[in-house]
Design an enzyme around this catalytic site. Structure first.
Site, short mmCIF file in Angstrom:
data_model
loop_
_atom_site.label_atom_id
_atom_site.label_comp_id
_atom_site.label_asym_id
_atom_site.label_seq_id
_atom_site.Cartn_x
_atom_site.Cartn_y
_atom_site.Cartn_z
CB VAL B 99 -0.72 0.09 1.25
CG1 VAL B 99 -1.75 1.33 1.37
CG2 VAL B 99 -1.72 -1.32 1.43
CB CYS B 100 1.02 4.15 0.71
SG CYS B 100 1.25 5.86 0.85
CB THR B 101 5.92 4.84 0.38
OG1 THR B 101 5.33 5.08 1.57
CG2 THR B 101 5.52 6.25 -0.36
#
Lengths: 205, 205
Positions: B99-101
């Site tokens: 998820v995300c970075t």
């Protein structure tokens, strides 16, 4: 701005973390996770532990109160010490809010008597029985009380709240920072949209 | 099914709790929060503490790996012990996700070399520089690797994953149980939708 999010054993994690993730992004804001006592709290399925860094005796006058739900709310509804804290906090709060069955806790204090409010779709009758005017809506504002529907609805509620507090641009900035452009793969987020078969899978559990 | 969610200092809480809330509702599933060491972990803004109940030496072969993001991912990307764990877990996992970075951590292990993947909209260039074919999409499947966009996108990713694992009805049941019928008050979840003014508010921060 001081924000208190109540933690208790049997909480649904996203009920708390959704609003936290939004509201903590407002400027000059301090979110405090508050338990009856300081210490780790197991969530509803026992698989996640979140820590209450503060106790209800530490945090007396937060500007915003968030009460999450989860099966643990059943015990909180009978805990006079917590209910008195909620009542006391509500007297000076700017906003008093709930997610999911957190509104049953609010209702147990009498705060929601005759007020429009919402909760998880499976708990609307119980909310009504506790004296609230229960409505099936995502977010319900009744004066300074803002209740929201089940689990994920706390994100929408908190974004709305951030707009009321800091304006639309702030809310949009927070939304973009969280990349909240929801694209659920299915359209099954309400009983009507999910249909009878899926509703029965939950009710007959 | 065993699911490992990596925790680290400086994690964005919703990156982890979004997928947890969805995936923990699958039948016969055990979600384990895994840190480099067992113990409490402070999130990106220091306001929330989640506990790693397991260490990377405890959990060697989870079926699903979830790597959340947050500024703390910068340190994880340089932590050889964690990167080796991720590589090792990926060898036997059924699904490896981020998820995300969190995808920057995956990319740092070499797993994403030449693979389509995504990340938070502010980190797409960095993901590309790490060798992935970075695309701006909510959820990207590349074989058994599933990456998702910023913060809130982990919820959509996990719902999609639950459908691939247990079928559409299971995913719909989970969606309904979480009342995931998103109604953000504004339509500002991507740079294009939010517009230049809001994007600048984040970039000039």
């Amino acid at each position: 701005m001081e924000i208190a999010i109540l933690l208790f054993v049997g909480i649904t994690a996203l009920d708390a973390i959704g609003p936290y993730e939004v509201l903590s992004r407002m400027p000059n804001t301090r979110v405090k996770f508050v338990g009856k006592q300081v210490g780790p709290v197991k969530t509803d399925n026992q698989m996640c532990t979140v820590v209450a860094d503060y106790s209800i005796t530490d945090v007396r006058k937060p500007d915003i109160l968030v009460i999450p739900g989860g099966w643990g709310a059943d015990e909180v509804m009978k805990d006079l010490q917590i209910l008195e804290w909620v009542q006391s906090v509500h007297q000076t709060s700017i906003w008093t809010t709930s997610v999911c069955t957190g509104s049953l806790v609010l209702a147990s204090t009498g705060i929601l008597k005759g007020q429009e409010a919402t909760t998880h779709w499976t708990a609307l009758e119980e909310l009504k029985a506790l004296g609230a005017s229960a409505v099936s809506k995502r977010v319900v504002k009744s004066g300074k009380i803002v209740t929201s529907a089940g689990v994920s609805a706390g994100i929408d509620m908190a974004l709305q709240l951030s707009a009321w507090i800091g304006g639309e641009d702030l809310a949009k900035k927070i939304q973009l920072s969280m990349e909240y452009d929801p694209q659920p793969p299915f359209d099954a987020g309400t009983p009507a949209k999910a249909g009878d078969k899926i509703v029965c899978m939950i009710n007959n559990k």
